[in-house]
Design an enzyme around this catalytic site. Structure first.
Site, short mmCIF file in Angstrom:
data_model
loop_
_atom_site.label_atom_id
_atom_site.label_comp_id
_atom_site.label_asym_id
_atom_site.label_seq_id
_atom_site.Cartn_x
_atom_site.Cartn_y
_atom_site.Cartn_z
N GLY A 144 0.79 -1.22 0.00
CA GLY A 144 0.00 0.00 0.00
C GLY A 144 0.82 1.27 0.00
N SER A 145 0.31 2.25 0.75
CA SER A 145 0.81 3.61 0.64
C SER A 145 2.31 3.76 0.84
CB SER A 145 0.10 4.49 1.65
OG SER A 145 0.71 5.77 1.66
#
Lengths: 384, 128
Positions: free
Chosen positions: B57-58
Site C-alpha cells: 500500500g501507501s
C-alpha cells in the site's frame, strides 16, 4: 549494488549528512529491488505531505533536512491536509494548520513545486516515452508505468525523496523491460469505475511487481485512475499490461465471487452521511463530466469534491464551479479523500464514495464506515 | 538471506501471515495495529521482532515507520519474506534492522519465540 567512487564517498558522509542519508536510502532501495547500479531520473514525485499522515516526527524531519537539502531534478508533491481557501469551514485546530504550513514551507525551501496533487500524470506534461522517473504516490507510479510509458519503482516517500535530492534511483527490474508472470482474467460484465477499482485492489493482492490484465475493453479516464488507485492500495504491484501475457503465465480469474469478497471487505454501510469524490483527485475532464451529469439536479447531502488547485482554477474560469456549488458541492483543492483530516468519526458515521482507495483509508484511518457506489449510482440515489 | 538494514538485537517474535499497510494500519503514536481486519489487530509491535511477509500500500508508510521509531514504539527489528520499498526505506532511515528470508526460514519463525538477530554474524538468526 555497484557504486561509483563519488557515490561511495557520499555514502561515507564525505558530501555531508543529507547526501549520506539519501545514499543510505538508495542503497536499501537497491538491495530491496536487486538493482546493480544507480541511474539518473528526470522527475521525482513525493508523498509524505499531509500532516495527518506524517505527524510531528515527519514535520520535524522535513524542517531539519530543509536547512541543507535541495532537489536536483523536477520534483512535484502529493496533496496536503486542507484547502487554505476554505479551511476555516472544517474546524481544524490551529496546531494542524501551522504544522501543515511548516511542511509546505520545508518542501518549498528544498525547491519542490507545491503541486499538492496525487495525479501528476494529469496536470503536468508527460516526458517522452521510456523516461525514468521516481513516483512515490502509489496510484501515480502505477499510472506512469502502465499508461504513460514512463519507468518508475513503486517508490516510498523516502526513496522518492532520496531520488529528488540525488537525481538518481536504483536500476531495478521495473525500470527495465520486465514481463509479468501472472495474468488476471477480467470476467465481470458491464464494469464501472467501482468494478475497476476492485479489479485493481484484487490485482494488487495477487500480483508481485507487475501483472497482465486480460478481458477489459475501452476504459474511460475515471476507470483507469480507479484501477491504479485500487491496485496501489492493496499490494506492492507497480505496473499492469493489457493482454494475455506469455503462455507460461499463471492465470487468475476476477469474477463476481472475487469482486463480492472485496466489496464485502470495504463496504460496511448501507448509506453515507456525506459523499466524497476524489481519490485519486478529480481532473478537469471528470469535473466537466460531473457537471454535465448533474443537469440541474442538487445533492441531498454534503458532497466533497477533491481536485488539484490548477483544476479548481480552470473549473472556475469555465463555470463548472458555479454549477457544482449550486448543486451543493464543496470543492477542495490541494487535498484529497485519502487520509483527510476533514472527515472525523466524531461527527460522521459513514461516507459514500466511488473510490476503493478512499474506502480503504476512510475505514482504517478515519475509522468511519463506507458505502460504496459508482458515480452514476450516486447521482441517481443522492440527488434530486 | 538478504540484509537490507544492518544491526544487532534480541527479542520476542510477533508474526503476521499477512502483509502490513503501515499507513492507516499501525498507530504511529502507540505502535498498535488499528485495522480490525488484520490478524494482529489490537496488538502492539513495540519492542517486538516483527515478522511478516512484506509491506503493502501507501508509500507514506515509510514515514509511519520513521514515526514509530521517533515515538519509541517501533519493533526492535523486522524480518520479511519479500522486500518492499516502504519497509526497506522506512527501516533504513529509522535504523531498524531488516532482513529478508526464504520460505522455509519464514515458516520456522513463530510468535512468542525468543531470537537474536545479528546481521554481521554467519547465522544472523539464532533461537534463544
Amino acid at each position: 549494488m555497484e557504486l561509483t567512487r563519488e557515490e561511495e564517498s557520499a555514502l561515507k558522509g564525505e558530501q555531508g549528512e543529507i547526501m549520506q542519508m539519501a545514499y543510505r536510502i538508495l542503497l536499501a532501495t537497491g538491495e530491496a529491488t536487486d538493482a546493480d547500479k544507480l541511474i539518473p531520473i528526470e522527475w521525482a514525485h513525493l508523498s509524505g505531505v499531509n500532516y495527518n499522515t506524517i505527524g510531528d516526527a515527519g514535520e520535524e524531519f522535513l524542517s531539519g533536512i530543509s536547512k541543507n537539502a535541495r532537489v536536483k531534478v523536477k520534483t512535484t508533491l502529493n496533496p496536503m491536509g486542507f484547502d487554505i481557501d476554505n479551511v476555516s469551514n472544517y474546524g481544524l485546530d490551529d496546531n494542524f494548520i501551522s504544522k501543515q504550513l511548516s511542511i509546505r514551507k520545508s518542501y518549498e525551501t528544498m525547491g519542490v513545486t507545491p503541486s499538492f496533487s496525487c495525479i501528476p500524470y494529469e496536470i503536468f506534461d508527460i516526458p517522452k516515452g521510456g523516461t525514468q522517473v521516481s513516483f512515490a504516490e502509489s496510484n501515480a507510479a502505477i499510472h506512469a508505468n502502465s499508461f504513460d510509458n514512463l519507468k518508475t519503482n513503486k517508490e516510498s516517500s523516502f526513496s522518492a525523496l532520496a531520488s529528488a535530492i540525488t537525481g538518481k534511483s536504483p536500476y531495478s527490474s521495473l525500470r527495465k523491460e520486465d514481463s509479468p508472470n501472472i495474468t488476471i482474467r477480467m470476467k465481470v460484465d458491464n464494469p464501472n469505475e467501482l468494478t475497476y477499482g476492485m479489479l485493481g485492489f484484487f490485482a494488487g493482492k495477487v500480483g508481485n511487481n507487475s501483472v497482465n490484465i486480460s478481458g477489459v475493453g475501452e476504459m474511460d479516464r475515471r476507470s483507469c485512475k480507479a484501477l491504479c488507485g485500487g491496485m496501489g492500495t492493496s499490494g506492492t504491484c507497480a505496473k499492469f499490461l493489457f493482454g494475455d501475457g506469455d503462455s507460461g503465465c499463471e492465470k487468475v480469474d476476477f469474477d463476481k465471487k472475487e469482486m463480492n469478497e472485496i466489496h464485502d471487505e470495504l463496504n460496511t454501510a448501507e448509506k453515507g452521511d456525506l459523499i466524497t469524490l476524489g481519490s485519486p483527485q478529480l481532473g478537469l475532464e471528470e469535473i466537466s463530466e460531473l457537471t454535465g451529469k448533474l443537469k440541474g439536479r442538487s445533492f441531498k447531502k454534503r458532497c466533497m469534491i477533491f481536485c488539484p488547485r490548477t483544476v479548481k482554477e480552470q473549473a472556475k474560469k469555465i463555470g463548472y464551479t458555479n454549477e457544482l456549488e449550486r448543486a451543493g458541492c464543496e470543492i477542495l483543492a490541494d487535498c484529497c479523500t485519502c487520509l483527510t483530516p476533514l472527515i472525523s468519526k466524531d461527527n460522521i458515521d459513514s461516507v459514500t464514495t466511488n473510490s476503493i482507495k478512499g474506502a480503504y483509508y476512510l475505514k482504517n484511518s478515519n475509522g468511519v464506515d463506507v458505502n460504496l457506489k459508482s458515480l452514476s449510482q450516486i447521482i441517481k440515489d443522492e440527488t434530486r | 538471506m538478504k540484509i537490507l538494514v544492518q544491526g544487532k538485537t534480541q527479542g520476542i517474535i510477533l508474526k503476521s501471515q499477512h502483509p502490513i499497510n503501515f499507513l492507516g494500519t499501525v498507530d504511529k503514536k502507540t505502535g498498535i495495529i488499528s485495522d480490525k481486519n488484520h490478524e494482529l489487530f489490537d496488538k502492539s509491535i513495540k519492542d517486538k521482532i516483527l515478522v511478516f511477509p512484506n509491506g503493502v500500500g501507501s508509500s507514506v508508510g515509510a514515514y509511519t515507520i520513521y514515526s514509530i521509531k521517533s515515538n519509541n514504539v517501533a519493533p526492535l527489528a523486522m524480518i520479511c519474506h519479500k522486500a518492499d520499498l516502504t519497509v526497506a526505506t522506512g527501516c533504513a532511515l529509522a535504523n531498524i534492522p531488516l532482513v529478508i528470508i526464504n520460505d522455509k526460514e519464514f515458516s520456522s519463525l513463530q510468535t512468542g519465540q525468543k531470537i537474536s538477530l545479528d546481521t554481521e554474524s554467519f547465522n544472523p538468526i539464532a533461537f534463544l
